[in-house]
Scaffold this motif. Sequence first.
Motif, mmCIF file in Angstrom:
data_model
loop_
_atom_site.group_PDB
_atom_site.id
_atom_site.type_symbol
_atom_site.label_atom_id
_atom_site.label_comp_id
_atom_site.label_asym_id
_atom_site.label_seq_id
_atom_site.Cartn_x
_atom_site.Cartn_y
_atom_site.Cartn_z
ATOM 1 N N ALA A 56 15.181 12.965 54.106
ATOM 2 C CA ALA A 56 14.158 12.079 53.524
ATOM 3 C C ALA A 56 12.864 12.307 54.280
ATOM 4 O O ALA A 56 12.858 12.318 55.506
ATOM 5 C CB ALA A 56 14.597 10.631 53.648
ATOM 6 N N LYS A 57 11.782 12.550 53.541
ATOM 7 C CA LYS A 57 10.526 12.871 54.226
ATOM 8 C C LYS A 57 9.392 11.966 53.744
ATOM 9 O O LYS A 57 9.234 11.760 52.539
ATOM 10 C CB LYS A 57 10.142 14.324 53.949
ATOM 11 C CG LYS A 57 10.980 15.316 54.734
ATOM 12 C CD LYS A 57 10.604 16.738 54.391
ATOM 13 C CE LYS A 57 11.577 17.701 55.056
ATOM 14 N NZ LYS A 57 11.541 19.006 54.443
ATOM 15 N N ASN A 58 8.664 11.464 54.722
ATOM 16 C CA ASN A 58 7.426 10.701 54.468
ATOM 17 C C ASN A 58 7.596 9.605 53.408
ATOM 18 O O ASN A 58 6.857 9.546 52.435
ATOM 19 C CB ASN A 58 6.307 11.655 54.013
ATOM 20 C CG ASN A 58 6.207 12.872 54.899
ATOM 21 O OD1 ASN A 58 6.489 13.978 54.473
ATOM 22 N ND2 ASN A 58 5.846 12.647 56.146
ATOM 23 N N LEU A 59 8.589 8.768 53.630
ATOM 24 C CA LEU A 59 8.845 7.699 52.644
ATOM 25 C C LEU A 59 7.900 6.525 52.877
ATOM 26 O O LEU A 59 7.742 6.060 54.011
ATOM 27 C CB LEU A 59 10.287 7.203 52.750
ATOM 28 C CG LEU A 59 11.391 8.226 52.484
ATOM 29 C CD1 LEU A 59 12.767 7.576 52.678
ATOM 30 C CD2 LEU A 59 11.281 8.788 51.082
ATOM 31 N N HIS B 75 8.247 1.144 60.451
ATOM 32 C CA HIS B 75 8.376 2.413 61.176
ATOM 33 C C HIS B 75 9.788 2.577 61.710
ATOM 34 O O HIS B 75 10.380 1.622 62.194
ATOM 35 C CB HIS B 75 7.370 2.477 62.338
ATOM 36 C CG HIS B 75 5.956 2.468 61.853
ATOM 37 N ND1 HIS B 75 5.268 3.609 61.501
ATOM 38 C CD2 HIS B 75 5.079 1.440 61.629
ATOM 39 C CE1 HIS B 75 4.051 3.291 61.084
ATOM 40 N NE2 HIS B 75 3.919 1.961 61.160
ATOM 41 N N VAL B 76 10.271 3.796 61.635
ATOM 42 C CA VAL B 76 11.611 4.080 62.169
ATOM 43 C C VAL B 76 11.443 4.860 63.467
ATOM 44 O O VAL B 76 10.691 5.835 63.520
ATOM 45 C CB VAL B 76 12.422 4.915 61.161
ATOM 46 C CG1 VAL B 76 13.655 5.505 61.809
ATOM 47 C CG2 VAL B 76 12.834 4.060 59.971
ATOM 48 N N SER B 77 12.136 4.397 64.481
ATOM 49 C CA SER B 77 12.057 5.142 65.743
ATOM 50 C C SER B 77 13.449 5.261 66.348
ATOM 51 O O SER B 77 14.304 4.393 66.128
ATOM 52 C CB SER B 77 11.126 4.408 66.714
ATOM 53 O OG SER B 77 11.554 3.064 66.826
ATOM 54 N N ASP C 221 5.745 5.907 56.168
ATOM 55 C CA ASP C 221 5.930 7.302 56.580
ATOM 56 C C ASP C 221 7.256 7.508 57.327
ATOM 57 O O ASP C 221 7.294 7.984 58.449
ATOM 58 C CB ASP C 221 4.755 7.727 57.473
ATOM 59 C CG ASP C 221 4.652 9.245 57.546
ATOM 60 O OD1 ASP C 221 5.317 9.929 56.718
ATOM 61 O OD2 ASP C 221 3.935 9.739 58.417
ATOM 62 N N VAL C 222 8.321 7.130 56.663
ATOM 63 C CA VAL C 222 9.652 7.254 57.291
ATOM 64 C C VAL C 222 10.267 8.591 56.916
ATOM 65 O O VAL C 222 10.289 8.962 55.742
ATOM 66 C CB VAL C 222 10.576 6.094 56.823
ATOM 67 C CG1 VAL C 222 11.999 6.318 57.300
ATOM 68 C CG2 VAL C 222 10.043 4.764 57.326
ATOM 69 N N SER C 223 10.717 9.292 57.912
ATOM 70 C CA SER C 223 11.436 10.552 57.674
ATOM 71 C C SER C 223 12.771 10.478 58.397
ATOM 72 O O SER C 223 12.863 9.958 59.510
ATOM 73 C CB SER C 223 10.643 11.750 58.176
ATOM 74 O OG SER C 223 9.448 11.872 57.442
ATOM 75 N N LEU C 224 13.775 10.981 57.749
ATOM 76 C CA LEU C 224 15.138 10.871 58.319
ATOM 77 C C LEU C 224 15.994 11.991 57.754
ATOM 78 O O LEU C 224 15.845 12.365 56.582
ATOM 79 C CB LEU C 224 15.735 9.525 57.885
ATOM 80 C CG LEU C 224 16.950 8.995 58.605
ATOM 81 C CD1 LEU C 224 16.553 8.516 59.991
ATOM 82 C CD2 LEU C 224 17.524 7.805 57.815
ATOM 83 N N ILE D 166 24.889 7.545 61.604
ATOM 84 C CA ILE D 166 23.566 7.056 61.998
ATOM 85 C C ILE D 166 23.500 5.543 61.758
ATOM 86 O O ILE D 166 23.907 5.064 60.696
ATOM 87 C CB ILE D 166 22.472 7.747 61.161
ATOM 88 C CG1 ILE D 166 22.469 9.255 61.443
ATOM 89 C CG2 ILE D 166 21.096 7.153 61.423
ATOM 90 C CD1 ILE D 166 21.604 10.072 60.510
ATOM 91 N N ALA D 167 23.040 4.854 62.773
ATOM 92 C CA ALA D 167 22.877 3.396 62.627
ATOM 93 C C ALA D 167 21.403 3.087 62.480
ATOM 94 O O ALA D 167 20.573 3.674 63.163
ATOM 95 C CB ALA D 167 23.450 2.697 63.853
ATOM 96 N N ILE D 168 21.092 2.218 61.562
ATOM 97 C CA ILE D 168 19.712 1.744 61.422
ATOM 98 C C ILE D 168 19.720 0.258 61.776
ATOM 99 O O ILE D 168 20.388 -0.540 61.107
ATOM 100 C CB ILE D 168 19.175 1.970 60.005
ATOM 101 C CG1 ILE D 168 19.140 3.468 59.713
ATOM 102 C CG2 ILE D 168 17.784 1.368 59.820
ATOM 103 C CD1 ILE D 168 18.933 3.829 58.270
ATOM 104 N N CYS D 169 19.068 -0.025 62.884
ATOM 105 C CA CYS D 169 19.101 -1.411 63.360
ATOM 106 C C CYS D 169 17.734 -2.055 63.145
ATOM 107 O O CYS D 169 16.724 -1.372 62.966
ATOM 108 C CB CYS D 169 19.445 -1.447 64.853
ATOM 109 S SG CYS D 169 20.983 -0.579 65.222
ATOM 110 N N GLY D 170 17.749 -3.318 63.167
ATOM 111 C CA GLY D 170 16.479 -4.040 63.000
ATOM 112 C C GLY D 170 16.751 -5.478 62.646
ATOM 113 O O GLY D 170 17.863 -5.826 62.231
#
Lengths: 521, 218
Positions: free
Chosen positions: B5-8, B213-215, B23-26, B34-38
């Motif tokens: 996934a690019k530049n979402l 933002h994803v970091s 601008d999320v890329s993954l 992969i864990a996505i936390c938040g």
Amino acid sequence: MFELSLAYKYLVPKKKSLSTALISLMSVLVISLVVWLVLIFLSVISGIEKNWLQKLTSLHAPVRLSPTEKYYNSYYYQIDALASNSNYTLKTIGEKYQSPLSDPYSTDLDAEIPPYWPKKTGEDPVKEAFNELADLKKEHPEILFQDYEISGALLRLNLMSPADGAPSFLSQMSYLLSLTEQNPKLRSILIEPTPNDLDSSLKKFVENGVCRIDFESEPETPPPWVYFVKGECRLPQRENRTPVLLPKNYKEGGVRIGTLGSLNYMASSAASSQEQKIDVRIVGFYDPGVLSIGNKCAIVPVETTRAIHAANRTFSPDGTPTNGIFVWTDNLTDAALLKKEIESRLEKAELSSYWKAATFEEFEFSKDLMLQFRSDRTLFLLIAAIILIVACSNVISLLVLLVNDKKKEIAILQSMGASFKSIASIFGICGALMGALSCLLGSLLALFTLRHLDSLVSFLSYIQGRSAFNPAFFGKALPNELSYEALLFVLIATPLLSFAAGLIPAIKASRIRPSCVLRSE
Amino acid sequence: MILSAKNLFKSFKEPQRVEVLHDVSLSASQGESIAICGRSGEGKTTLLHILGTLEEPDSGTIEIKGKAFSSSNGAGLRNEHIGFIFQSFNLLDDFTALENVLMPARIGRLSATREKGLALLKKVGLEERADFPAKLLSGGEKQRVAIARALCNDPDLLLADEPTGNLDRASRELIAKILFDLVKIEKKTLILATHDMELAKLCTRKYSLSSGHVSLAE
């Protein structure tokens, strides 16, 4: 096909969704009722139409060939007036067919043909037309044909007053139709005589209270009424009196089988005109159906019409040709096809300018009725379609409710990869299934009702205190045969309309955004 | 590469404009977890839905096994390559466990035999519940059926949105074991959105989603 199984699951009523189940049941019931109503209505109407058609074509054949003006102006028709072999008399179609001579003119015996006289061209149009019909019969053995003649005369009958037995007279200007023995409906339109229909002098012919009409072989003592030998019609002639069949309404006027009378007509001679008289005896009654001149039309042997025809010309009031050829076929729906086939044969034989073929839909006395039937049928189908559309639109409200109820499931299916088309199909199928189910229920109900229509009519008559349907228009009983045309109409239209009604909720369902629904859960 | 996934970018306009992804890329390879936390409301579910083609981004590209996602092929991609597992299980209540499991195959017009369904239920230890109506199963059982259903078309990518969120401790552990066994043994790619840190720790990579933002998290 998962769409079908899902549609089925959605339509099966469940306790938890009682309101949806009730609405769904109501929708199915409403459509079923409409289907029932449409089927009953169209079946009865179509049955009545069929009855009228049968009546219209019982005396007159479904297809008729009549000579054109060109025939009457042709050499073959005109020459009889000049030929001694023809007794200087114009001939009818039947006489021309039976005559051994196509051209009766003799240069030795007859006067010279005037220069303005029509020229002799081609073959004998009458004999050739009969040959063509005979060839057609080889291909279609079911068809029958015979020439017919219509004449006019004053019918005078000697009656006894029913009150005091004093003599009285009945005079009626009548049309005389030659007996067409080939008519397959002849037996069915003749009314079987009862002892009450007989003149008192004929009571001795009654056997065990019955007036026998059908015989396997020629009876030793022929009855004084019309009878059939192996299905062949016989008009009994006694004491040199011409036998006559009268329409059934004469019975009410006191006419009986055996009543004597005469047919009077004018015959012109070179200097004056004289009244001629043919003594007649009534030999039976028939049902004239719905012919406009039916109640004034007597059936007589062909010799009688020919005798009158030779003396004067008859014009029918409605333009029906007074001379021609009747062609019968088993099925009325084949009439148009048969007409085409006859026309093409006449065309090939170069006879088409001498003959005009017409089906019952074009006959002068039935044309308007046929047109009315056709526009009635279109109108009724249109009304039926509108009622069906209204009934099927019920499906829209139900399915919109269902879509709202199943939003989550729709989103789940989409998350598993169900396409918009699949989702829309589920609800379209729901609509079509409801339509099909209603159609089935309504059709079964209609079949049951038609089977017990007589009881229903009796009940309606009982409530009204008079006959619910006038037998003059509807016959003795309402037709109770299911119309396959109507059945086909509802079988196709109902599921299609329900499917179309299901499309609106289906489109709504396919536009559900799964992420919104699933996020809110 | 299973997922790229690019530049979402994604924002919601109603009731007021909120930018959820910026601008999320993954990307994820085979056998990765992969864990996505938040925190709640940060857009984890939205990101998962976009990655799973359930929702279109405002801009950016998504490729699943080399196939670019567009509005016309989303359903096909989901059916063939993606298995969803939701916090609230999302089973079809009117169907049995077995019917639920086989539904993706039927949607994709693939073989949907009882044997296949039973084999999938066996994987999650629920073979004996095959003919149970879904609504009668317990929470843990429902989630196991949901996992079996996600595996039906042998997808490459499993997307799990708080898969243990509605479960008790014992069920949580069981579900986690099943999911990570699938990654280890069957080399499935797993992306899960969670705020269960214990579950997140089991993943090979952990991202944090905050203010769109994803970091990469520690």
